[in-house]
Design an enzyme around this catalytic site. Structure first.
Site, PDB file in Angstrom:
ATOM      1  N   ASP A  90       0.842  -1.198   0.000  1.00  0.00           N
ATOM      2  CA  ASP A  90       0.000   0.000   0.000  1.00  0.00           C
ATOM      3  C   ASP A  90       0.876   1.246   0.000  1.00  0.00           C
ATOM      4  OD1 ASP A  90      -1.941  -1.830   0.255  1.00  0.00           O
ATOM      5  OD2 ASP A  90      -2.698  -1.145   2.210  1.00  0.00           O
ATOM      6  N   TYR A 137       2.258   2.071  -3.377  1.00  0.00           N
ATOM      7  CA  TYR A 137       1.169   2.570  -4.209  1.00  0.00           C
ATOM      8  C   TYR A 137       0.870   4.029  -3.861  1.00  0.00           C
ATOM      9  CZ  TYR A 137      -3.302   3.025  -6.565  1.00  0.00           C
ATOM     10  OH  TYR A 137      -4.306   3.473  -7.375  1.00  0.00           O
ATOM     11  N   ASP A 138       0.708   4.291  -2.564  1.00  0.00           N
ATOM     12  CA  ASP A 138       0.365   5.646  -2.135  1.00  0.00           C
ATOM     13  C   ASP A 138       1.436   6.652  -2.542  1.00  0.00           C
ATOM     14  OD1 ASP A 138      -1.879   4.598  -1.062  1.00  0.00           O
ATOM     15  OD2 ASP A 138      -1.132   4.536   1.001  1.00  0.00           O
ATOM     16  N   GLU A 191     -22.114 -20.427 -14.309  1.00  0.00           N
ATOM     17  CA  GLU A 191     -21.386 -19.481 -13.459  1.00  0.00           C
ATOM     18  C   GLU A 191     -22.306 -19.047 -12.330  1.00  0.00           C
ATOM     19  OE1 GLU A 191     -20.440 -15.884 -15.571  1.00  0.00           O
ATOM     20  OE2 GLU A 191     -22.518 -15.546 -16.147  1.00  0.00           O
ATOM     21  N   LYS A 220     -24.793 -17.059  -9.840  1.00  0.00           N
ATOM     22  CA  LYS A 220     -25.750 -15.967  -9.910  1.00  0.00           C
ATOM     23  C   LYS A 220     -25.469 -15.088  -8.696  1.00  0.00           C
ATOM     24  CE  LYS A 220     -30.482 -14.667 -10.721  1.00  0.00           C
ATOM     25  NZ  LYS A 220     -30.697 -13.664  -9.699  1.00  0.00           N
ATOM     26  N   LYS A 223     -26.218 -21.262 -18.945  1.00  0.00           N
ATOM     27  CA  LYS A 223     -26.456 -20.581 -20.218  1.00  0.00           C
ATOM     28  C   LYS A 223     -26.001 -21.461 -21.377  1.00  0.00           C
ATOM     29  CE  LYS A 223     -25.643 -16.057 -18.161  1.00  0.00           C
ATOM     30  NZ  LYS A 223     -24.687 -14.989 -17.891  1.00  0.00           N
ATOM     31  N   LYS A 253     -31.727 -21.739  -8.790  1.00  0.00           N
ATOM     32  CA  LYS A 253     -31.600 -21.092  -7.490  1.00  0.00           C
ATOM     33  C   LYS A 253     -31.116 -22.056  -6.408  1.00  0.00           C
ATOM     34  CE  LYS A 253     -32.973 -17.312  -6.826  1.00  0.00           C
ATOM     35  NZ  LYS A 253     -33.940 -16.262  -7.069  1.00  0.00           N
ATOM     36  N   CYS A 306     -22.560  -3.181  31.101  1.00  0.00           N
ATOM     37  CA  CYS A 306     -22.182  -3.658  32.426  1.00  0.00           C
ATOM     38  C   CYS A 306     -20.875  -2.970  32.771  1.00  0.00           C
ATOM     39  CB  CYS A 306     -21.999  -5.173  32.413  1.00  0.00           C
ATOM     40  SG  CYS A 306     -21.256  -5.783  33.936  1.00  0.00           S
TER      41      CYS A 306
HETATM   42  S1  IVH Z   1     -27.520 -13.177 -17.146  1.00  0.00           S
HETATM   43  C1  IVH Z   1     -29.575 -12.526 -20.760  1.00  0.00           C
HETATM   44  N1  IVH Z   1     -25.834 -13.999 -15.320  1.00  0.00           N
HETATM   45  O1  IVH Z   1     -29.795 -11.754 -12.119  1.00  0.00           O
HETATM   46  C2  IVH Z   1     -29.435 -12.955 -19.359  1.00  0.00           C
HETATM   47  N2  IVH Z   1     -27.537 -12.509 -14.646  1.00  0.00           N
HETATM   48  O2  IVH Z   1     -32.560 -12.567 -12.393  1.00  0.00           O
HETATM   49  C3  IVH Z   1     -29.430 -11.817 -18.446  1.00  0.00           C
HETATM   50  N3  IVH Z   1     -27.451 -11.896 -12.282  1.00  0.00           N
HETATM   51  O3  IVH Z   1     -30.802  -8.936 -13.928  1.00  0.00           O
HETATM   52  C4  IVH Z   1     -28.852 -12.075 -17.120  1.00  0.00           C
HETATM   53  N4  IVH Z   1     -25.671 -13.059 -11.781  1.00  0.00           N
HETATM   54  O4  IVH Z   1     -28.692  -8.734 -12.488  1.00  0.00           O
HETATM   55  C5  IVH Z   1     -26.909 -13.245 -15.575  1.00  0.00           C
HETATM   56  N5  IVH Z   1     -24.229 -14.773 -13.841  1.00  0.00           N
HETATM   57  C6  IVH Z   1     -25.308 -14.030 -14.088  1.00  0.00           C
HETATM   58  C7  IVH Z   1     -25.924 -13.261 -13.083  1.00  0.00           C
HETATM   59  C8  IVH Z   1     -27.065 -12.519 -13.406  1.00  0.00           C
HETATM   60  C9  IVH Z   1     -26.582 -12.239 -11.319  1.00  0.00           C
HETATM   61  C10 IVH Z   1     -28.630 -11.008 -12.094  1.00  0.00           C
HETATM   62  C11 IVH Z   1     -28.767  -9.959 -13.138  1.00  0.00           C
HETATM   63  C12 IVH Z   1     -30.138 -10.155 -13.734  1.00  0.00           C
HETATM   64  C13 IVH Z   1     -30.810 -10.974 -12.692  1.00  0.00           C
HETATM   65  C14 IVH Z   1     -31.869 -11.835 -13.357  1.00  0.00           C
END
Ligand code: IVH
Length: 650
Positions: free
Chosen positions: A30, A33-34, A108, A110, A280, A304, A414
């Protein structure tokens, strides 16, 4: 510094920041950097026309906006369809396979935060826009620039939208809430709210303080040539963005389930909150074929994790006494399983919180748990009350030792120094990470040592003997020896750790460091004036410090003899200059942050103090200087404007 050197310095700073904020793998200290940051700042002040757009100094948000303007996304931001179990995954996969049996999947996390669209053109960050309704969001570019994991410049010159989630790491979340409670503000219910709230601050300097992190998950408009989503994402990471803690390309149901299980298992150890895994379709051509419904893509689902929020009932509210004597109410709830762990307690912070949320014994409540975030009550289901719920009153006596409690603002304390709870917790604190960092000396062991009568104060730790430990339950030779070794290696610790470990009220890690820096090994022989002269140490802190040292002097001296803490090294003697040896107070808004100016004056041999007295030599003032300036005038202390100060130095 020449122009070329300046440009190189900016690049170096950006590389260091990239290692720190994106790769989690710092390659400098740090301090280094500073130091370079300050040189860059100085150059830029002298030659504002040379400032480059991606200089780290351009991240400090200093323009407060009156409200956000709306901005259109270049392409729509979609939502995701949620699925909750293996059957739903099967069903979705069947639909996907109708198109093509060879499709693969990119999996990946969420992330649980707030979504953000970044528009880059010509390699420069142009706009940051919140999701809004998916078509139009709010323009928050100034706030976005304060997020260190978002590059201001990228090596990709074409127009591109990079989408991702802005999150707050779990440890940072706890810190912010502690801070809010101290300031009598209601804590955030969860990291998601904290992230969203921090992102939409009209004052970007507040956003900057929240340590937000950006995690990319996709692109909008783009001309990336890659045909697979996974390759596109790799290209994004290469541009200087953070990678997810776990991602995988999977072939089908079994592999998706396996990676889902792994992510669910591991998620407590991740820095950020996840609420599921996104699956995806990896082939972009197949994504285009499948298209979208009105709201969501058909080519992706959010798988989920089991809910982190659950409904339970408050069975009781008990009281815990911490090392400073503060009595904290804790809710005992009907045991509820949340993602594999049974939750039986939830923190309530203080009695003001109980009052604010009107939590009563018998109430049905929603509790939230994730990872290291301590379970907490986020909502009381008032409409489900039967009328038998019982309100609880703040206590008058200590639940552990019975002595009378002191009510101080929102805190109840206390006062009995010998109260068993206080003693045990102060030993635990003494050994903790931010203090002496004695490994193996956690809650359970300290309680065991205390109950066995071996350790009644921190001093006793250093008198522990192997035979005594071996007589305790669960202590084999190895464990006992390791513990003794860990205690032994606390000797020669840094002085600030020693001061911090004493657990003086109002004196935390930062203040301990300042005191160690200012007084070194003379920390015991200081006056109130000398203490408040340190910028950042106020009257209350100084009084607390002095009172503690007065009452506990004997113990502190003994501890010092045992631990032999090491004081930080002194600065080199400064060359002759108008500020050397002078006592200076800074006030008002200056052209640079005050700590930066303070540091520079200190290198010049000045003492920079927090309050004005007759002994002050100069009060250096910036814009909107207030009471300190007035006090200087009334005491006849010389006042110097920032410009005059700079003139004196040249
Ligand atoms: S993809 C076209 N990937 O979840 C697909 N969303 O419930 C669009 N989110 O509005 C979203 N992690 O804010 C995608 N790995 C991830 C995500 C993600 C979090 C959020 C995002 C979206 C919401 C949808």
């Amino acid at each position: 510094m020449k122009k070329e050197e300046y440009k190189q310095a900016v690049e170096k700073l950006n590389l260091w920041a990239y290692h720190y904020y994106v790769l989690d793998d710092p390659i400098t200290t740090d301090e280094e950097y500073d130091k370079l940051y300050k040189q860059v700042q100085e150059y830029e002040r002298a030659r504002p026309e040379d400032v480059v757009k991606d200089s780290p100094t351009q991240r400090v948000g200093d323009v407060i906006s009156k409200g956000f303007t709306k901005a259109k996304h270049l392409s729509r931001m979609w939502s995701l369809e949620d699925i909750f179990n293996a059957q739903e995954l099967q069903k979705w996969l069947e639909k996907v396979y109708r198109l093509d049996k060879n499709i693969t999947f990119y999996c990946e996390p969420k992330y649980d935060g707030a979504s953000l669209n970044l528009i880059y053109d010509n390699g420069e960050l142009q706009q940051g826009i919140t999701r809004g309704d998916g078509t139009v969001g709010e323009l928050i570019t100034e706030n976005v620039k304060t997020i260190r994991s978002i590059p201001l410049r990228i090596e990709h010159k074409e127009l591109i939208e990079i989408r991702g989630e802005v999150v707050i790491f779990k440890d940072e979340f706890e810190k912010i809430n502690q801070e809010r409670l101290k300031n009598v503000e209601p804590p955030f219910a969860n990291p998601r709210n904290a992230a969203a709230g921090s992102l939409r601050q009209l004052d970007p300097s507040i956003t900057a303080k929240r340590n937000l992190v950006f995690l990319p998950y996709g692109v909008g408009v783009n001309r990336l040539p890659q045909k697979l989503l996974s390759d596109k994402m790799d290209a994004i990471y290469k541009l200087g963005f953070r990678k997810p803690p776990l991602r995988a390309i999977t072939k089908g149901y079994d592999e998706i389930e396996a990676i889902y299980e792994q992510m669910k298992e591991e998620r407590d150890s991740y820095a950020m909150m996840l609420d599921g895994m996104v699956v995806k379709v990896n082939e972009i051509a197949a994504q285009i074929d499948m298209g979208y419904t009105v709201k969501v893509p058909r080519w992706a689902v959010a798988y989920k994790f089991p809910a982190v929020e659950k409904i339970t009932r408050v069975k009781d509210i008990i009281l815990q006494v911490g090392r400073t004597g503060v009595v904290t109410p804790v809710a005992v709830v009907e045991p509820t399983e949340i993602e594999g762990a049974v939750v039986e307690r939830a923190t309530l912070h203080n009695f003001d919180e109980i009052e604010r949320m009107d939590i009563r014994i018998g109430d049905k409540v929603i509790i939230l748990r994730s990872g290291d975030v301590i379970p907490k009550i986020v909502k009381v289901l008032v409409h489900e009350r039967s009328g038998d719920e019982v309100k609880i009153e703040p206590p008058k006596e200590c639940p552990v030792c019975g002595s009378e409690l002191l009510h101080e603002d929102v805190l109840i304390k206390c006062q009995n120094l010998k109260c068993e709870a206080r003693v045990v917790n102060s030993i635990i604190y003494f050994a903790s990470k931010q203090c002496l960092n004695i490994e193996g000396l956690g809650n359970k062991i300290v309680e065991q040592l205390f109950n066995a009568g071996l350790v009644k104060s921190v001093l006793d730790l250093f008198a522990l003997r192997l035979e005594k430990l071996l007589a305790l339950e669960g202590f084999q030779e190895k464990k006992a020896k390791n513990l003794l070794q860990a205690i032994e290696s606390a000797k020669g610790c840094e002085l600030w750790r020693f001061i911090n470990a004493l657990g003086i009220e109002h004196i935390g890690e930062v203040a301990s460091k300042m005191i160690a820096e200012a007084f070194g090994i003379n920390y015991l022989h200081v006056t109130k004036e000398a203490l408040v002269a340190i910028d950042g140490i106020g009257e209350e802190m100084a009084e607390s410090y002095l009172e503690f040292m007065r009452v506990n002097k004997e113990t502190v001296v003994k501890l010092q003899e045992i631990l032999e803490p090491v004081a930080p090294q002194k600065r080199e003697e400064a060359k002759e200059n108008p500020f050397k040896g002078k006592t200076i107070v800074l006030t008002g808004t200056m052209s640079e942050p005050r700590p930066v100016i303070k540091e520079r004056l200190e290198t010049l041999g000045a003492k920079v103090s927090g309050s004005v007295s007759k002994k002050t030599d100069y009060v250096i003032y910036g814009e909107d200087a207030g009471s300190k300036y007035d006090k200087a005038v009334s005491l006849g202390v010389k006042t110097v404007s920032e410009d005059e100060m700079r003139a004196m130095l040249t």
